[in-house]
Scaffold this active site. Structure first.
Site, mmCIF file in Angstrom:
data_model
loop_
_atom_site.group_PDB
_atom_site.id
_atom_site.type_symbol
_atom_site.label_atom_id
_atom_site.label_comp_id
_atom_site.label_asym_id
_atom_site.label_seq_id
_atom_site.Cartn_x
_atom_site.Cartn_y
_atom_site.Cartn_z
ATOM 1 N N ASP A 28 0.844 -1.189 0.000
ATOM 2 C CA ASP A 28 0.000 0.000 0.000
ATOM 3 C C ASP A 28 0.882 1.242 0.000
ATOM 4 O O ASP A 28 2.009 1.224 0.497
ATOM 5 C CB ASP A 28 -0.881 0.034 1.247
ATOM 6 C CG ASP A 28 -1.855 -1.128 1.320
ATOM 7 O OD1 ASP A 28 -2.058 -1.790 0.285
ATOM 8 O OD2 ASP A 28 -2.399 -1.366 2.407
ATOM 9 N N GLN A 29 0.347 2.324 -0.518
ATOM 10 C CA GLN A 29 1.125 3.566 -0.610
ATOM 11 C C GLN A 29 1.618 4.022 0.763
ATOM 12 O O GLN A 29 2.721 4.549 0.898
ATOM 13 C CB GLN A 29 0.278 4.659 -1.274
ATOM 14 C CG GLN A 29 1.071 5.903 -1.647
ATOM 15 C CD GLN A 29 0.287 6.831 -2.563
ATOM 16 O OE1 GLN A 29 -0.725 6.437 -3.138
ATOM 17 N NE2 GLN A 29 0.752 8.062 -2.703
#
Length: 276
Positions: A125-126
């Site tokens: 995930d970012q």
């Protein structure tokens, strides 16, 4: 791909080795037709038998990745001729959604490593920091993809959650699907994909905060975040699945272990290690 034959592959043909690694039949056929395979610098075929200590060269397709170089260095924790393990910083995407983007991890990696082909084996995930595997040729990409799918690659994450007491080891086996009301979110759904998360152990690192060691058997989008929220312990700093108003997700991909498919040596890398 260049490698030295380990004892485990003694007296096997190269074809048997790559069959055991479950390389797709199409790729096996292409290698079978190749005239560029060598054993100890001598022309060879996929059907030739190898022995411990033999030096083997296997040609790989001359594919290039389309990522623009960022002219920023990636942090490399492990690298050989076939793959690398790199660190993804917080708020940096794993790869671009648009080929014009140039500030994602893959843009940094293609600028840093010695390869024109770099493709991620998994994604983070970012908001998640941590270790990620990158293949450096198309054949290794297919081998590592299959190893990940069959749980031959161990990924250990660390997550901080709010808790009054340590959380007991457990396995969370709940399917995850898209949230039809929030396109950026996922949710527990009977029609979703199977997702398995293991909480291996936990410790209280300060009053009210418990740190979990987590192992994944699957890699669904937001899997750890969804599963921990479902059992009442969302990751601290998670604005999607918790009550945080800040994007300071206390989750990291802490350790990766696998048996190198060609050398059969253990590759074990953690964020505690010094960078390569």
């Amino acid at each position: 791909m260049k490698f030295t034959i380990p004892e485990q592959y003694n007296e096997k043909t190269l074809r048997e080795i790559f069959q055991n690694l479950k390389l797709p039949k199409k790729d096996l056929h292409q290698l079978n037709m190749s005239k560029d395979i060598t054993i100890n610098n001598q022309s060879a075929k996929l059907t030739d038998v190898v022995r411990t200590g033999d030096s083997v060269f296997i040609p790989t397709p001359e594919e290039k990745s389309n990522y623009l170089p960022s002219y920023r260095y990636a942090q490399v924790y492990y690298e050989d001729d076939d793959f690398a393990i790199v660190m993804k910083p917080k708020v940096v995407k794993t790869h671009p959604n648009d080929l014009k983007e140039s500030n994602t991890l893959m843009n940094h990696v293609i600028y840093t490593v010695d390869s024109e082909y770099v493709e991620p084996i998994h994604r983070l995930d970012q908001e998640t920091v941590g270790l990620l595997i990158v293949a450096k040729n198309p054949i290794m990409k297919k081998i590592l993809d299959r190893m990940l799918e069959e749980n031959e690659i161990t990924r250990i994450y660390k997550a901080n959650v709010k808790a009054l007491l340590p959380i007991k080891p457990q396995t969370i086996d709940m399917p995850i699907g898209k949230d039809k009301f929030h396109p950026n979110k996922r949710r527990i759904s009977n029609t979703g994909q199977r997702a398995i998360t293991h909480i291996l152990n936990s410790e209280m690192i300060k009053e009210g905060i418990c740190q979990l060691d987590i192992k994944l058997d699957t890699g669904r989008t937001h899997q750890i975040r969804v599963h921990l929220a479902e059992i009442g312990h969302p990751v601290i700093g998670d604005p999607l699945y918790g009550d945080s108003t800040l994007r300071k997700l206390e989750l990291n991909s802490h350790k990766i272990e696998l048996i190198h498919p060609l050398t059969r040596e253990l590759v074990s890398v953690s964020l505690d290690d010094k960078k390569a």
